[in-house]
Design an enzyme around this catalytic site. Structure first.
Site, PDB file in Angstrom:
ATOM      1  CG  HIS A  46      -1.977  -1.088   1.144  1.00 14.04           C
ATOM      2  ND1 HIS A  46      -2.891  -1.190   0.119  1.00 14.04           N
ATOM      3  CD2 HIS A  46      -2.234  -2.132   1.962  1.00 14.04           C
ATOM      4  CE1 HIS A  46      -3.682  -2.236   0.318  1.00 14.04           C
ATOM      5  NE2 HIS A  46      -3.291  -2.836   1.427  1.00 14.04           N
ATOM      6  NE  ARG A  81       1.394  -5.180   3.488  1.00  9.87           N
ATOM      7  CZ  ARG A  81       0.192  -4.842   3.975  1.00  9.87           C
ATOM      8  NH1 ARG A  81      -0.542  -5.751   4.603  1.00  9.87           N
ATOM      9  NH2 ARG A  81      -0.247  -3.614   3.868  1.00  9.87           N
ATOM     10  CD  GLU A 141      -4.550  -9.562   4.186  1.00 10.84           C
ATOM     11  OE1 GLU A 141      -4.718  -8.571   4.912  1.00 10.84           O
ATOM     12  OE2 GLU A 141      -3.746  -9.569   3.239  1.00 10.84           O
ATOM     13  CG  ASP A 157      -7.674  -6.544   3.839  1.00 11.89           C
ATOM     14  OD1 ASP A 157      -8.586  -5.922   3.274  1.00 11.89           O
ATOM     15  OD2 ASP A 157      -6.473  -6.327   3.629  1.00 11.89           O
TER      16      ASP A 157
HETATM   17  C1  3PY Z   1      -4.789  -5.668   7.319  1.00  9.59           C
HETATM   18  O1  3PY Z   1      -5.096  -5.364   8.462  1.00  9.59           O
HETATM   19  O2  3PY Z   1      -5.595  -6.069   6.471  1.00  9.59           O
HETATM   20  C2  3PY Z   1      -3.390  -5.558   6.903  1.00  9.59           C
HETATM   21  O3  3PY Z   1      -3.061  -5.949   5.817  1.00  9.59           O
HETATM   22  C3  3PY Z   1      -2.429  -4.961   7.863  1.00  9.59           C
HETATM   23  O4  3PY Z   1      -1.802  -3.869   7.293  1.00  9.59           O
HETATM   24 MG    MG Z   2      -4.645  -6.433   4.527  1.00 11.85          MG
END
Ligand code: 3PY
Ligand code: MG
Length: 258
Positions: A49, A74, A153, A179
């Site tokens: 991001h 990441r 996630e 997420d």
């Molecule tokens: C999330 O919380 O979805 C993440 O990817 C953390 O940055």
């Molecule tokens: Mg995320």
């Protein structure tokens, strides 16, 4: 290895230490140094991001190492090119978002581990010179000292979690609770502190522990960070630099203009 610059992230996690992580959301390597000097054990350089180029990522990794913290990158999804160049730059860990299936976990391992676990492509520079490793040592040790995190996630990732954890070379899971909360509420809210999301986080942690794998998580607030630590997470992102700057700047403005 040359003393102070030895990679230590894997060792610390294996020893059960709590690793506090500063999260870098902007393309500014100098701030990695600030985060490390503030006492963070590791710094995550986020390419998912942010608008960070590979060149900037490499500098961010080097600044982090120089300031005494463990650099972790990441990647944008399980992008093999980014994962490879992060490890080439000297990252001690890589985090791949949205690893939902065994096939995706295998692709992640393929990009980040040398044979026999995967098929990481060989480059001895600059990682050897950064860490003071001969090419022979690098090949012999890299699979053990680099930590490959698969992000959990989504609901699909939870459904496939046991099989993902069974993949050799997936060293750890990393939960994206934002997420995850969106997924678990079918898009109704983003709320890592929600009861169902917290229960899912703990269940993911216990599943990882049962397979002898490490577990990390991103904390939106310090209250959640403490909660995750008490649950047993040992790699905890305690905030990002933009949020910390915002909080500090707001406090200063409020103090001057009450
Ligand atoms: C999330 O919380 O979805 C993440 O990817 C953390 O940055
Ligand atoms: Mg995320």
């Amino acid at each position: 290895l040359n003393g102070a610059l030895a990679p230590r992230l894997r060792q610390r996690l294996d020893a059960g230490e709590t690793v506090l992580v500063g999260w870098m959301s902007q393309a500014e390597p100098a701030l990695c140094r600030v985060m490390a000097r503030a006492g963070c054990d590791a710094v995550v350089v986020d390419l998912q991001h942010s608008a960070m180029s590979r060149d900037v990522m490499r500098l961010a990794v080097l600044e982090t190492i120089r300031a005494g913290a463990a650099p972790v990158v990441r990647a944008p999804y399980a992008d093999a090119n980014t994962l490879g160049s992060a490890l080439d730059a000297g990252a001690e860990g890589v985090i791949a978002p949205m690893i939902d299936t065994v096939a995706e976990a295998r692709a992640l391992v393929r990009a980040t581990k040398f044979p026999p676990l995967g098929q990481r492509s060989w480059a001895s520079e600059p990682v050897s010179s950064t860490w003071g490793l001969t090419p022979t040592d690098l090949l012999a040790r890299a699979n053990d000292w680099t930590v490959t995190f698969a992000m959990v996630e989504t609901r699909t990732a939870i459904d496939n979690l046991r099989a993902i954890l069974d993949e050799d070379g997936v060293d750890a899971v990393f939960i994206g609770p934002n997420d995850l909360s969106i997924a678990l509420t079918d898009g109704r809210e983003v709320n890592p502190a929600g009861a169902e999301t917290l229960r899912a986080c703990e269940a993911i942690l216990r599943a990882a522990q049962a397979k002898g794998k490490h577990a990390g998580i991103y904390a939106n607030t310090l209250e959640l960070a403490r909660r995750y630590r008490d649950m047993g997470f040992r790699f905890i992102a305690i905030g990002n630099e933009a949020g910390m700057l915002m909080a500090g700047a707001r406090q200063a403005v409020d103090a001057m203009r009450p």
